[in-house]
Design an enzyme around this catalytic site. Structure first.
Site, PDB file in Angstrom:
ATOM      1  N   GLY A 262       0.829  -1.211   0.000  1.00  0.00           N
ATOM      2  CA  GLY A 262       0.000   0.000   0.000  1.00  0.00           C
ATOM      3  C   GLY A 262       0.855   1.248   0.000  1.00  0.00           C
ATOM      4  O   GLY A 262       1.929   1.278  -0.615  1.00  0.00           O
TER       5      GLY A 262
ATOM      6  N   GLY B  62       2.364   1.892   5.357  1.00  0.00           N
ATOM      7  CA  GLY B  62       3.431   0.912   5.605  1.00  0.00           C
ATOM      8  C   GLY B  62       4.378   1.394   6.687  1.00  0.00           C
ATOM      9  O   GLY B  62       4.769   0.637   7.576  1.00  0.00           O
TER      10      GLY B  62
ATOM     11  N   GLU C 142       5.607  -3.375   1.043  1.00  0.00           N
ATOM     12  CA  GLU C 142       5.929  -2.995  -0.333  1.00  0.00           C
ATOM     13  C   GLU C 142       5.122  -1.736  -0.596  1.00  0.00           C
ATOM     14  O   GLU C 142       3.900  -1.766  -0.510  1.00  0.00           O
ATOM     15  CB  GLU C 142       5.550  -4.157  -1.252  1.00  0.00           C
ATOM     16  CG  GLU C 142       6.047  -3.992  -2.659  1.00  0.00           C
ATOM     17  CD  GLU C 142       4.928  -3.561  -3.572  1.00  0.00           C
ATOM     18  OE1 GLU C 142       4.816  -2.328  -3.798  1.00  0.00           O
ATOM     19  OE2 GLU C 142       4.179  -4.417  -4.058  1.00  0.00           O
TER      20      GLU C 142
ATOM     21  N   CYS D  52       2.118  -0.716  -8.830  1.00  0.00           N
ATOM     22  CA  CYS D  52       3.296  -0.229  -8.100  1.00  0.00           C
ATOM     23  C   CYS D  52       4.481  -0.069  -9.043  1.00  0.00           C
ATOM     24  O   CYS D  52       5.428   0.647  -8.732  1.00  0.00           O
ATOM     25  CB  CYS D  52       3.632  -1.160  -6.957  1.00  0.00           C
ATOM     26  SG  CYS D  52       3.477  -2.880  -7.387  1.00  0.00           S
TER      27      CYS D  52
ATOM     28  N   GLU E 214       5.220   9.729  -5.639  1.00  0.00           N
ATOM     29  CA  GLU E 214       4.383   8.870  -6.475  1.00  0.00           C
ATOM     30  C   GLU E 214       3.011   9.523  -6.689  1.00  0.00           C
ATOM     31  O   GLU E 214       2.342   9.897  -5.731  1.00  0.00           O
ATOM     32  CB  GLU E 214       4.184   7.506  -5.786  1.00  0.00           C
ATOM     33  CG  GLU E 214       3.319   6.552  -6.586  1.00  0.00           C
ATOM     34  CD  GLU E 214       3.048   5.224  -5.863  1.00  0.00           C
ATOM     35  OE1 GLU E 214       3.098   4.194  -6.518  1.00  0.00           O
ATOM     36  OE2 GLU E 214       2.802   5.242  -4.634  1.00  0.00           O
TER      37      GLU E 214
HETATM   38  P1  NAP Z   1      -3.124   2.420   2.339  1.00  0.00           P
HETATM   39  O1  NAP Z   1      -3.804   3.676   2.694  1.00  0.00           O
HETATM   40  O2  NAP Z   1      -1.677   2.338   2.615  1.00  0.00           O
HETATM   41  O3  NAP Z   1      -3.904   1.256   3.104  1.00  0.00           O
HETATM   42  C1  NAP Z   1      -3.497  -0.104   2.970  1.00  0.00           C
HETATM   43  C2  NAP Z   1      -3.969  -0.874   4.189  1.00  0.00           C
HETATM   44  O4  NAP Z   1      -3.234  -0.454   5.336  1.00  0.00           O
HETATM   45  C3  NAP Z   1      -5.425  -0.642   4.497  1.00  0.00           C
HETATM   46  O5  NAP Z   1      -5.968  -1.880   4.898  1.00  0.00           O
HETATM   47  C4  NAP Z   1      -5.419   0.335   5.647  1.00  0.00           C
HETATM   48  O6  NAP Z   1      -6.469   0.130   6.548  1.00  0.00           O
HETATM   49  C5  NAP Z   1      -4.113   0.013   6.346  1.00  0.00           C
HETATM   50  N1  NAP Z   1      -3.526   1.200   6.957  1.00  0.00           N
HETATM   51  C6  NAP Z   1      -3.200   2.345   6.316  1.00  0.00           C
HETATM   52  N2  NAP Z   1      -2.654   3.221   7.184  1.00  0.00           N
HETATM   53  C7  NAP Z   1      -2.624   2.609   8.381  1.00  0.00           C
HETATM   54  C8  NAP Z   1      -2.185   2.997   9.678  1.00  0.00           C
HETATM   55  N3  NAP Z   1      -1.680   4.202   9.914  1.00  0.00           N
HETATM   56  N4  NAP Z   1      -2.331   2.124  10.679  1.00  0.00           N
HETATM   57  C9  NAP Z   1      -2.868   0.897  10.460  1.00  0.00           C
HETATM   58  N5  NAP Z   1      -3.318   0.483   9.277  1.00  0.00           N
HETATM   59  C10 NAP Z   1      -3.192   1.319   8.237  1.00  0.00           C
HETATM   60  O7  NAP Z   1      -3.304   2.067   0.813  1.00  0.00           O
HETATM   61  P2  NAP Z   1      -4.611   1.967  -0.077  1.00  0.00           P
HETATM   62  O8  NAP Z   1      -5.834   2.168   0.751  1.00  0.00           O
HETATM   63  O9  NAP Z   1      -4.481   0.708  -0.803  1.00  0.00           O
HETATM   64  O10 NAP Z   1      -4.459   3.140  -1.127  1.00  0.00           O
HETATM   65  C11 NAP Z   1      -4.188   4.474  -0.747  1.00  0.00           C
HETATM   66  C12 NAP Z   1      -2.978   4.983  -1.493  1.00  0.00           C
HETATM   67  O11 NAP Z   1      -1.869   4.105  -1.296  1.00  0.00           O
HETATM   68  C13 NAP Z   1      -3.102   5.062  -3.007  1.00  0.00           C
HETATM   69  O12 NAP Z   1      -3.740   6.212  -3.466  1.00  0.00           O
HETATM   70  C14 NAP Z   1      -1.661   4.981  -3.437  1.00  0.00           C
HETATM   71  O13 NAP Z   1      -1.060   6.237  -3.377  1.00  0.00           O
HETATM   72  C15 NAP Z   1      -1.015   4.090  -2.429  1.00  0.00           C
HETATM   73  N6  NAP Z   1      -0.846   2.705  -2.935  1.00  0.00           N
HETATM   74  C16 NAP Z   1       0.321   2.378  -3.519  1.00  0.00           C
HETATM   75  C17 NAP Z   1       0.513   1.098  -3.999  1.00  0.00           C
HETATM   76  C18 NAP Z   1       1.786   0.708  -4.650  1.00  0.00           C
HETATM   77  O14 NAP Z   1       1.883  -0.429  -5.045  1.00  0.00           O
HETATM   78  N7  NAP Z   1       2.741   1.568  -4.780  1.00  0.00           N
HETATM   79  C19 NAP Z   1      -0.485   0.138  -3.879  1.00  0.00           C
HETATM   80  C20 NAP Z   1      -1.674   0.489  -3.266  1.00  0.00           C
HETATM   81  C21 NAP Z   1      -1.824   1.778  -2.793  1.00  0.00           C
HETATM   82  P3  NAP Z   1      -7.832   0.946   6.439  1.00  0.00           P
HETATM   83  O15 NAP Z   1      -8.113   1.150   4.994  1.00  0.00           O
HETATM   84  O16 NAP Z   1      -8.798   0.054   7.126  1.00  0.00           O
HETATM   85  O17 NAP Z   1      -7.625   2.223   7.129  1.00  0.00           O
END
Ligand code: NAP
Length: 508
Positions: free
Chosen positions: A240, A245, A264, A301, A391
């Site tokens: 994510g 992360g 990742e 990613c 990104e």
């Molecule tokens: P995310 O916000 O990082 O969330 C991924 C997971 O981690 C979710 O299940 C979220 O839970 C949990 N999480 C996030 N922040 C947390 C924290 N502070 N404490 C505990 N758990 C936490 O990613 P996303 O929802 O998939 O997408 C959001 C953004 O992430 C995208 O717009 C993009 O910029 C980036 N992303 C990048 C990649 C890549 O491969 N580079 C892939 C996916 C996403 P909850 O949703 O339940 O809060």
């Protein structure tokens, strides 16, 4: 059928009062199934069961675990069209992509099963005793690997199947002998529940202990935080954002017993184009890259978000063609309104920075459909502005026109860690590429020659990870068979009786 309940081991449970619905991003409406967030008690019960299951599961034979993984793949297949329909309703991705990702998910599970059966994945070592060695006798030493314990998996939003509930992290952890608790991604909780039901069926059919797998719903970050803080959890897999992360990594490191978090995260995947490539294949590279930047609505990613070249008239031609080609592609739906919002905000922030020029014409879009775009900036402006290095998750790329090769090398040296780096060049230029390769390979986890970074093969030679912040531990891959190494640790047996040694270390 989707119930919206959690799986606490094999038991369905929905004790809580916090509920939520996933969103169909194409229609911008809520899906009909209502999911219930896991409570503190349910989370405790899932980790307790996982810890108990570990005592049996860690003793399972490679053949038993292989049968379990194969059965998961079979049960996912048995979910049939319902899985594909729910996937599309929760992600906005097309049916073909859903089918392809389901195939990849089953392939990953079966590949790990095959690896376990072949039995050649552990780098065991046997050093026989030399009792009469002078001045000290040498003991008999034998090294193998054992699983770490219960693993928490945070599935990714952008791969609802291949890197989520039964995706690469889960498959590799189960293959290693670690029970898995999935913190279901709230954007595709229905898809997650269906896949979880397949895993539970497979566990029951192959006689795995209750608690070998649990699936917990969550609406916010609390469930994940409790899981990572739980002393019974011994490792974490995450895909994510850098923010998410890093937050989980910090929590894991502040525990009385710190644990590894294999996250990742973000990457802009630099692509270097040589003058020779621009002169002889500029048009065809522009067409290819228009496809790569927009693949999966840019939500990969490995999306090529940064294109670097020394300024020249041929670079202008390439940039104009890429900008024209990218807007010819029909806009596609993003995964979720939040992802679309983040994309629009970041794209605007980047294109409003000093020296940045938008090259592509505006693409009219509705709702959660993404307006793909290409911008350009000169090397000096890029070097001095870290906002341009972030990104932009979506179909966007920035072309940096470097003054000369020295500036291009300085830009590569200053980049944060990346999953991939790509070089586009002519064969006649190969001898002059040593310095670019040398800089680039120290910033990335995979280096590509004359290709695109999108498309990640699942095989032993694949490395999907890289220096921070593309991953939290660049020594391990998140994709491919070697990803199992994240969930095991070495142990040496010294002067041990043959009967007490694990099978792989016995003389026979
Ligand atoms: P995310 O916000 O990082 O969330 C991924 C997971 O981690 C979710 O299940 C979220 O839970 C949990 N999480 C996030 N922040 C947390 C924290 N502070 N404490 C505990 N758990 C936490 O990613 P996303 O929802 O998939 O997408 C959001 C953004 O992430 C995208 O717009 C993009 O910029 C980036 N992303 C990048 C990649 C890549 O491969 N580079 C892939 C996916 C996403 P909850 O949703 O339940 O809060």
């Amino acid at each position: 059928m989707i119930t919206g309940q959690n799986y606490i081991g094999s038991r369905r449970s929905a004790e809580g009062s916090v509920t939520y619905r996933t969103i169909n991003p194409k229609l911008n409406t809520e899906n009909k199934w209502e999911c219930t967030e896991a409570t503190k008690n349910e989370i405790d019960e899932a980790t307790r069961l996982a810890s108990q299951a570990f005592k049996t599961f860690r003793k399972s034979s490679p053949e038993e675990r292989a049968a379990f993984l194969d059965a998961i793949a079979d049960e996912i297949e048995n979910l049939g069209d319902e899985l594909i329909e729910v996937y599309c309703q929760e992600s906005g991705l097309p049916q073909g992509r859903a089918q392809g990702e389901r195939g990849r998910t089953m392939f990953q599970l079966r590949s790990f099963a095959e690896m376990l059966r072949k039995g050649n994945w552990m780098e065991t070592a046997i050093d026989l005793a030399i009792p009469d060695r002078e001045p000290m006798p040498k003991p008999d030493l034998r090294k193998t690997y054992i699983p770490l314990g219960p693993v928490v998996v945070f599935g990714s939003s952008n791969f609802p199947l291949a890197y989520s509930t039964a995706g690469g992290d889960t498959a590799s952890a189960l293959a290693a002998g670690c029970p898995v608790i999935v913190k279901s991604h709230p954007m595709h909780a229905g898809t997650g529940e269906l896949v979880a039901s397949a895993i539970i069926k497979a566990a029951e059919k192959t006689g795995m202990p209750n608690g070998v797998f649990s699936n917990l719903n969550s609406k916010g970050i609390e469930v994940g935080i409790q899981l990572v803080n739980d002393p019974k959890v011994k490792a974490v897999g995450f895909t994510g954002s850098i923010r998410g992360g890093r937050a989980l990594y910090d929590i894991a490191n502040q525990r009385p017993e710190p644990i590894p978090v294999f996250a990742e995260m973000g990457s802009i995947n630099p692509v270097v184009i040589s003058q020779g490539a621009l002169e002889s294949k500029g048009d065809s590279w522009a067409d290819t890259y228009a496809g790569s930047i927009t693949l999966g609505t840019g939500q990969f990613c490995t999306n090529p978000g940064l294109i670097l070249a020394v300024d020249s008239p041929e670079l202008d031609v390439f940039a104009s063609r890429l900008a024209a080609k990218i807007v010819e592609i029909d806009p596609m739906c993003m995964l979720h309104p939040n992802i679309k919002r983040a994309y629009s905000n970041l794209k605007t922030e980047v294109t409003e920075q000093a020296g940045v020029t938008m090259l592509s014409n505006e693409v009219p879009t509705d709702g959660n459909f993404a307006d793909q775009a290409v911008a350009t900036v000169n090397g000096a402006s890029f070097l001095e502005n870290p906002k341009l290095h972030q990104e932009v998750f979506g179909p966007f790329s920035i072309i940096v026109k470097c003054e000369n090769k020295e500036q291009l090398l300085k830009i590569i040296e200053g980049l944060e860690g990346q999953l991939t780096g790509t070089i586009l060049a002519e064969d006649s230029e190969i001898p002059s590429l040593t310095d670019v390769v040398d800089e680039l390979q120290h910033r990335v986890g995979r280096i590509i020659f004359n290709g695109v970074p999108t498309g990640v093969e699942v095989c032993p030679a694949m490395n999907h990870g890289g220096p921070y912040p593309s991953s939290t531990d660049s020594r391990f891959t998140a994709v491919g068979l070697h990803s199992i190494k994240r969930w095991i640790r070495p142990i040496s047996y010294q002067d041990f009786p043959m009967e007490l040694l694990p099978n792989e270390l016995k003389n026979a």
